[in-house]
Design a protein around this motif. Sequence first.
Motif, PDB file in Angstrom:
ATOM      1  N   ALA A 118       0.809  -1.223   0.000  1.00 43.11           N
ATOM      2  CA  ALA A 118       0.000   0.000   0.000  1.00 43.11           C
ATOM      3  C   ALA A 118       0.842   1.273   0.000  1.00 43.11           C
ATOM      4  O   ALA A 118       0.448   2.288  -0.584  1.00 43.11           O
ATOM      5  CB  ALA A 118      -0.948  -0.005   1.194  1.00 43.11           C
ATOM      6  N   HIS A 119       2.008   1.242   0.653  1.00 41.43           N
ATOM      7  CA  HIS A 119       2.863   2.437   0.672  1.00 41.43           C
ATOM      8  C   HIS A 119       3.386   2.747  -0.731  1.00 41.43           C
ATOM      9  O   HIS A 119       3.450   3.915  -1.136  1.00 41.43           O
ATOM     10  CB  HIS A 119       4.019   2.257   1.648  1.00 41.43           C
ATOM     11  N   LEU A 120       3.765   1.725  -1.472  1.00 42.83           N
ATOM     12  CA  LEU A 120       4.215   1.922  -2.844  1.00 42.83           C
ATOM     13  C   LEU A 120       3.063   2.350  -3.738  1.00 42.83           C
ATOM     14  O   LEU A 120       3.229   3.172  -4.637  1.00 42.83           O
ATOM     15  CB  LEU A 120       4.834   0.627  -3.386  1.00 42.83           C
ATOM     16  N   TYR A 121       1.875   1.812  -3.468  1.00 46.47           N
ATOM     17  CA  TYR A 121       0.722   2.086  -4.314  1.00 46.47           C
ATOM     18  C   TYR A 121       0.092   3.451  -4.045  1.00 46.47           C
ATOM     19  O   TYR A 121      -0.793   3.879  -4.783  1.00 46.47           O
ATOM     20  CB  TYR A 121      -0.336   1.000  -4.144  1.00 46.47           C
ATOM     21  N   GLY A 122       0.522   4.120  -2.978  1.00 47.97           N
ATOM     22  CA  GLY A 122       0.068   5.483  -2.734  1.00 47.97           C
ATOM     23  C   GLY A 122      -1.187   5.601  -1.899  1.00 47.97           C
ATOM     24  O   GLY A 122      -1.759   6.686  -1.819  1.00 47.97           O
ATOM     25  N   PHE A 123      -1.620   4.503  -1.249  1.00 50.10           N
ATOM     26  CA  PHE A 123      -2.815   4.613  -0.402  1.00 50.10           C
ATOM     27  C   PHE A 123      -2.686   3.829   0.915  1.00 50.10           C
ATOM     28  O   PHE A 123      -3.544   3.025   1.243  1.00 50.10           O
ATOM     29  CB  PHE A 123      -4.087   4.191  -1.157  1.00 50.10           C
ATOM     30  N   PRO A 124      -1.609   4.088   1.696  1.00 48.00           N
ATOM     31  CA  PRO A 124      -1.484   3.398   2.985  1.00 48.00           C
ATOM     32  C   PRO A 124      -2.461   3.953   4.015  1.00 48.00           C
ATOM     33  O   PRO A 124      -2.683   5.169   4.085  1.00 48.00           O
ATOM     34  CB  PRO A 124      -0.037   3.692   3.395  1.00 48.00           C
ATOM     35  N   SER A 125      -3.060   3.073   4.790  1.00 44.33           N
ATOM     36  CA  SER A 125      -3.901   3.483   5.917  1.00 44.33           C
ATOM     37  C   SER A 125      -3.014   3.671   7.135  1.00 44.33           C
ATOM     38  O   SER A 125      -1.851   3.254   7.143  1.00 44.33           O
ATOM     39  CB  SER A 125      -4.955   2.408   6.203  1.00 44.33           C
ATOM     40  N   PRO A 126      -3.534   4.290   8.193  1.00 40.92           N
ATOM     41  CA  PRO A 126      -2.722   4.473   9.402  1.00 40.92           C
ATOM     42  C   PRO A 126      -2.189   3.160   9.971  1.00 40.92           C
ATOM     43  O   PRO A 126      -1.117   3.140  10.584  1.00 40.92           O
ATOM     44  CB  PRO A 126      -3.698   5.147  10.376  1.00 40.92           C
ATOM     45  N   ASP A 127      -2.929   2.064   9.763  1.00 39.14           N
ATOM     46  CA  ASP A 127      -2.510   0.777  10.320  1.00 39.14           C
ATOM     47  C   ASP A 127      -1.926  -0.166   9.268  1.00 39.14           C
ATOM     48  O   ASP A 127      -1.774  -1.366   9.520  1.00 39.14           O
ATOM     49  CB  ASP A 127      -3.682   0.086  11.019  1.00 39.14           C
ATOM     50  N   SER A 128      -1.597   0.355   8.092  1.00 40.16           N
ATOM     51  CA  SER A 128      -1.024  -0.504   7.048  1.00 40.16           C
ATOM     52  C   SER A 128       0.322  -1.058   7.491  1.00 40.16           C
ATOM     53  O   SER A 128       1.146  -0.347   8.066  1.00 40.16           O
ATOM     54  CB  SER A 128      -0.843   0.269   5.740  1.00 40.16           C
ATOM     55  N   ASP A 129       0.542  -2.348   7.196  1.00 41.38           N
ATOM     56  CA  ASP A 129       1.837  -2.923   7.510  1.00 41.38           C
ATOM     57  C   ASP A 129       2.845  -2.489   6.453  1.00 41.38           C
ATOM     58  O   ASP A 129       2.489  -1.915   5.418  1.00 41.38           O
ATOM     59  CB  ASP A 129       1.759  -4.447   7.610  1.00 41.38           C
ATOM     60  N   PHE A 130       4.120  -2.765   6.725  1.00 37.84           N
ATOM     61  CA  PHE A 130       5.184  -2.413   5.788  1.00 37.84           C
ATOM     62  C   PHE A 130       5.668  -3.688   5.106  1.00 37.84           C
ATOM     63  O   PHE A 130       6.120  -4.627   5.763  1.00 37.84           O
ATOM     64  CB  PHE A 130       6.340  -1.719   6.515  1.00 37.84           C
ATOM     65  N   ASP A 131       5.533  -3.705   3.785  1.00 35.29           N
ATOM     66  CA  ASP A 131       5.946  -4.853   2.993  1.00 35.29           C
ATOM     67  C   ASP A 131       7.324  -4.582   2.413  1.00 35.29           C
ATOM     68  O   ASP A 131       7.458  -3.777   1.477  1.00 35.29           O
ATOM     69  CB  ASP A 131       4.944  -5.120   1.870  1.00 35.29           C
ATOM     70  N   LEU A 132       8.338  -5.243   2.965  1.00 37.55           N
ATOM     71  CA  LEU A 132       9.701  -5.120   2.450  1.00 37.55           C
ATOM     72  C   LEU A 132       9.979  -6.270   1.493  1.00 37.55           C
ATOM     73  O   LEU A 132       9.687  -7.433   1.799  1.00 37.55           O
ATOM     74  CB  LEU A 132      10.713  -5.159   3.595  1.00 37.55           C
TER      75      LEU A 132
END
Length: 251
Positions: free
Chosen positions: A26-40
């Motif tokens: 979601a961070h790469l896709y431009g729509f992370p929520s406050p509780d989104s996890d981080f996908d490395l």
Amino acid sequence: MIPTPLLERQIEQHPYPLIFATISGAHLYGFPSPDSDFDLRGVHVLPVKEVVGLQIGPETIEKSGVHDGLEIDLVTHDVKKFFKLLLKKNGYVLEQVLSPLVVHTTPEHVELKNISTQCITRHHAHHYLGFAETQWKLFQKENPPRVKPLLYVYRVLLTGIHLMQTGIVEANLVRLNEIAKLPYLDDLIQRKVAGAEGERLTEAAFTFHHREYERLRGKLQQAHAASDLPDSPRGSAALHNLLVRLRLAVP
């Protein structure tokens, strides 16, 4: 905000040398929520003794956990497996190696990014068509359906269309919509970012988005047919040479 030191600590604990580690999801896709996890996501290099001997090292390493209240999911592939995926119509690995959200990099990563652009073909459209179909099925399974899976449908379709038209990998839905100019996407993205991803859509909204899904799917098929991207990857020899150098550098 991306907690870079926290993510770097997860990278430092990896058992093998890493070529790169980037942020996906979601961070790469431009729509992370406050509780989104981080996908490395990244690439590791197995030493020669764990490749040529009887005891073969892990081609894929997965590690998930909660750190300082944040869920972090780390997945890396051995360099040979990753390179083989690059030579297939696999959009995932292209997005990972070319992600602008870099946590760990090396000179070899820079080299790999250049080579990866030579691995893009018109047949990557099949990856995005298949992924979109899978996401749409997940979306319509729920009654009533939610915002989050719908955004993934649009992200995949617009990434595929943009790739076929330009040869450039763009996974950020906000930037993609600056080109596509779909008036309803900004509202959907805002709802997801604000943490309202669980909101349900009305039947009328579902009908509208079904039409849009079919329209954009058709547009991706047309972009594929009209694309002047090559039919096969051209980076095979360069990947081979890089693999040999990387493998021999880790005894």
